[in-house]
Design an enzyme around this catalytic site. Structure first.
Site, short mmCIF file in Angstrom:
data_model
loop_
_atom_site.label_atom_id
_atom_site.label_comp_id
_atom_site.label_asym_id
_atom_site.label_seq_id
_atom_site.Cartn_x
_atom_site.Cartn_y
_atom_site.Cartn_z
CB THR A 195 52.74 27.79 52.55
OG1 THR A 195 51.23 27.37 52.54
CG2 THR A 195 52.86 28.12 51.09
NE ARG A 218 44.61 24.77 36.88
CZ ARG A 218 45.67 24.89 37.48
NH1 ARG A 218 46.49 26.30 36.98
NH2 ARG A 218 46.31 24.17 38.58
#
Length: 479
Positions: free
Chosen positions: A276, A76
């Site tokens: 998913t 991140r």
């Protein structure tokens, strides 16, 4: 409880499905294996979920698998002075090792491994690809990029690196602690490894686990696709993690890669899970879209071992309905007259082993003689896996004296697992196979069953025996 389908259903637990009563409802609706997402689960909660699943298992009298999914490395950016900035297409933007808050020209990147590995020409995808950067130049302290798509970036957004091979392994310090906690519980069957890049990434987890859990590699990076066969060889199972695959690869490539991964895993005889967004709309709606139904059906037609629900069962408004819907879709597809032909067309040639030869013969004889069921004795799980690899249209009853083996095999295509005492001689083994086939609803008096096992008994090893048995009026083998 006998399922009327061969593909298995893997349901994720979460805020909407953490109570024992709800876990039982999900199992009764069709869930065969439960996933605990360690990205959102602390150790105390994980232990309690495992306890509740095992309580349900005891109540229903059927082995239930548990998968702990490790978070993996989360990359991140840092924070911005105002929380977010708007960028212009074509402008320069830098990611660097300066921990100060960012602005319209730069932001902190707290990952030195990225600064060292990224090269000019590589792409950086921010916030699931909503912002795309092209690297112009880099050194060990900064990455100067050009904005090529998107215009917004905010605090702590994720970074994806489709072109970059990082030197760091797949296990973070959090993953190591989570893995230790999972192993200490002793009742978890599978551990999923996130963001695998290369076969070497499995080495540390394999060393730590020492065979106490089976390892599932999540294929979600282009680098893993490039070395797919090597990763499959070193893994116990594979997950097609389409979320991150769809970020780091063009979306139009994901369906073909899903087929490639599924068929490669099937060829190797390793369980493969498709995951998913399978019924994503059921997070908020009681019915799925037609496109989602088709998506699930593709995985079933391809012969995937399991199909997975994520937020649909973990945090959605309709967890039981999502599992029940997936169950109905799978049952309907497997009843399609085209299904058996599609599965047959994808079968691989057997490997040159005794276990493969016996499993192939069992499938061929079962279909030729129209027997009621194939019964396979499996202590380590290998025999069950090789039988499932053949994808017979005849039901498979997997008998094991080892509870942990039966739990692991609950993930595998077509295997109905029953824990039974080990046979003390060949006649007892045949009688036990016939009796359980009748008790579990797979055979009746007068029908035939095929039994595979290893001889001598009680010695783990390759399957080397195949036997046809007739069910007598007493439910045992008829002489």
């Amino acid at each position: 409880m006998r399922r009327n389908r061969r593909v298995k259903i893997l349901a994720t637990l979460g805020p909407a499905s953490s109570e024992e009563a709800m876990i039982r409802k999900l199992h009764e609706a069709g869930a065969d294996v439960f996933r605990i997402n360690m990205s959102h689960t602390d150790h105390d909660t994980m232990r309690e979920l495992v306890r509740r699943i095992r309580s349900v298992e005891l109540a229903v009298g059927r082995p239930i698998g548990i998968l702990a999914d490790l978070q993996g490395p989360k990359l991140r950016v840092g924070k911005f002075k105002d929380g977010a900035v708007t960028l212009a297409l074509g402008q320069d933007f830098t990611l660097d090792d300066n921990p100060e808050e960012g602005d319209e020209t730069r932001v902190f990147l707290p990952h030195p491994e990225i600064l060292e590995a990224v090269q000019a020409g590589h792409r950086l995808l921010i916030d699931d690809g909503r912002l795309q950067l092209l690297v112009l130049e880099t050194d060990s302290k900064h990455i100067r990029c050009q904005v090529v798509a998107g215009d917004k970036i905010s605090n702590r957004k994720g970074v994806s690196l489709p072109d970059t091979l990082l030197s760091s392994g797949a296990l973070t310090e959090k993953d190591r602690k989570d893995l230790d906690a999972v192993l200490a519980v002793g009742d978890v069957d599978w551990v999923a490894l996130s963001f695998i890049q290369r076969p070497e990434d499995l080495a540390e987890a394999r060393k730590i686990s020492r065979g106490r859990v089976a390892l599932m590699s999540k294929i979600e990076k282009p680098q893993a696709v490039e070395r797919l066969d090597e990763i499959i060889e070193l893994s116990d199972a594979i997950m097609v993690a389409r979320g991150d695959l769809g970020v780091e690869l063009p979306l139009e490539m994901v369906p073909s890669i899903q087929k490639r991964i599924t068929r490669a895993a099937r060829k190797a005889g390793k369980p493969v899970v498709v995951a998913t967004q399978m019924l994503e709309s059921m997070i908020t709606a009681p019915v799925p879209t037609r496109a989602e139904v088709s998506d699930v059906s593709v995985a079933v037609y391809e012969g995937a071992d399991a199909i997975m629900l994520s937020a649909e069962s973990a945090a959605g408004n309709y967890p039981v309905e999502a599992v029940a819907t997936m169950n109905r879709i799978a049952e309907q597809i497997e009843q399609d007259p085209l299904y058996s032909g599609i599965i047959l067309a994808q079968r691989s040639e057997p490997e040159a082993t005794g276990a493969d030869a016996v499993s192939l013969a069992a499938r061929q004889m079962a279909e030729t003689l129209n027997v009621a069921v194939i019964v396979t004795y499996t202590a380590t799980g290998t025999t069950g896996l090789r039988t499932a690899r053949e994808r017979p249209m005849t039901p498979i009853l997997a008998l094991s004296p080892v509870l942990s083996t039966a739990r692991r095999l609950s993930l595998c295509w077509g295997l109905h697992c029953v824990v039974t005492e080990d046979a003390y001689d060949l006649d007892a083994m045949i009688d036990t196979a016939c009796r359980i086939a009748v008790e579990e609803g797979y055979a009746r008096a007068g029908e035939r069953v095929i039994i595979t096992a290893g001889v001598p008994l009680r010695i783990p090893g390759s399957t080397n025996m195949l036997r046809i048995a007739h069910i007598g009026s007493d439910g045992l083998s008829a002489v």
